[in-house]
Write a protein that holds these residues in place. Structure first.
Motif, PDB file in Angstrom:
ATOM      1  N   LEU A  60      -3.587  34.801   0.069  1.00 41.04           N
ATOM      2  CA  LEU A  60      -3.763  34.887   1.522  1.00 41.04           C
ATOM      3  C   LEU A  60      -5.166  34.457   1.931  1.00 41.04           C
ATOM      4  CD1 LEU A  60      -1.874  38.197   2.333  1.00 41.04           C
ATOM      5  CD2 LEU A  60      -1.190  35.853   2.918  1.00 41.04           C
ATOM      6  N   GLY A  61      -6.161  34.835   1.145  1.00 40.56           N
ATOM      7  CA  GLY A  61      -7.532  34.441   1.451  1.00 40.56           C
ATOM      8  C   GLY A  61      -7.722  32.939   1.410  1.00 40.56           C
ATOM      9  N   CYS A  62      -7.058  32.284   0.475  1.00 44.19           N
ATOM     10  CA  CYS A  62      -7.178  30.828   0.366  1.00 44.19           C
ATOM     11  C   CYS A  62      -6.400  30.105   1.459  1.00 44.19           C
ATOM     12  CB  CYS A  62      -6.712  30.369  -1.008  1.00 44.19           C
ATOM     13  SG  CYS A  62      -7.861  30.838  -2.320  1.00 44.19           S
ATOM     14  N   LEU A  63      -5.491  30.806   2.112  1.00 43.54           N
ATOM     15  CA  LEU A  63      -4.719  30.220   3.212  1.00 43.54           C
ATOM     16  C   LEU A  63      -5.277  30.573   4.583  1.00 43.54           C
ATOM     17  CD1 LEU A  63      -1.087  30.760   1.868  1.00 43.54           C
ATOM     18  CD2 LEU A  63      -2.360  28.607   2.024  1.00 43.54           C
ATOM     19  N   GLU A  64      -6.443  31.217   4.613  1.00 45.24           N
ATOM     20  CA  GLU A  64      -7.062  31.555   5.898  1.00 45.24           C
ATOM     21  C   GLU A  64      -7.295  30.296   6.720  1.00 45.24           C
ATOM     22  OE1 GLU A  64      -7.786  34.214   7.585  1.00 45.24           O
ATOM     23  OE2 GLU A  64      -7.294  35.715   6.087  1.00 45.24           O
ATOM     24  N   LYS A  65      -7.156  30.430   8.024  1.00 42.11           N
ATOM     25  CA  LYS A  65      -7.339  29.278   8.918  1.00 42.11           C
ATOM     26  C   LYS A  65      -8.797  28.815   8.946  1.00 42.11           C
ATOM     27  CE  LYS A  65      -3.088  29.825  10.207  1.00 42.11           C
ATOM     28  NZ  LYS A  65      -2.163  29.490   9.187  1.00 42.11           N
ATOM     29  N   SER A  66      -9.706  29.754   8.969  1.00 41.93           N
ATOM     30  CA  SER A  66     -11.129  29.431   9.034  1.00 41.93           C
ATOM     31  C   SER A  66     -11.694  29.226   7.632  1.00 41.93           C
ATOM     32  CB  SER A  66     -11.897  30.553   9.723  1.00 41.93           C
ATOM     33  OG  SER A  66     -13.287  30.366   9.562  1.00 41.93           O
ATOM     34  N   HIS A  67     -12.395  28.117   7.435  1.00 39.69           N
ATOM     35  CA  HIS A  67     -13.004  27.877   6.123  1.00 39.69           C
ATOM     36  C   HIS A  67     -14.052  28.948   5.797  1.00 39.69           C
ATOM     37  CE1 HIS A  67     -16.055  25.986   8.669  1.00 39.69           C
ATOM     38  NE2 HIS A  67     -16.886  26.155   7.669  1.00 39.69           N
ATOM     39  N   LEU A  68     -14.558  29.632   6.809  1.00 39.80           N
ATOM     40  CA  LEU A  68     -15.544  30.696   6.580  1.00 39.80           C
ATOM     41  C   LEU A  68     -14.920  31.923   5.924  1.00 39.80           C
ATOM     42  CD1 LEU A  68     -17.482  30.421   9.957  1.00 39.80           C
ATOM     43  CD2 LEU A  68     -18.148  29.510   7.719  1.00 39.80           C
TER      44      LEU A  68
END
Length: 86
Positions: A60-68
């Motif tokens: 899920l973290g790698c699929l976050e919308k924001s690169h931040l």
């Protein structure tokens, strides 16, 4: 942005390999594109409850919308994955 669009595609594939389906489903391609841009993917553990929680969080973290909000480097990701292996 260290994680490119290609890297995110790889994590969509990881989601599918771990759960048996893609994060977003629809018969309408435009709707899938909209979901990818605006919606959060479901927790992989809702689709496969035997998936380790730490791995689900990484996916899920790698699929976050924001690169931040995604791991900044491959080394950061490697450290997260090594924790799952332990």
């Amino acid at each position: 942005q260290a994680f490119s669009e290609m890297t995110i595609r790889a994590w969509v594939l990881m989601f599918e390999l771990c759960t048996g389906r893609t994060p977003f489903r629809s018969d309408d391609v435009q709707e899938i594109l909209r979901m990818h841009q605006h919606d959060r993917p479901p927790n992989p553990r809702l689709l496969r409850n035997d998936l380790p929680e730490p791995l689900a969080r990484i996916i899920l973290g790698c699929l976050e919308k924001s690169h931040l909000q995604r791991p900044a480097t491959a080394a950061d990701l490697d450290r997260l994955l090594m924790r799952v292996r332990q």
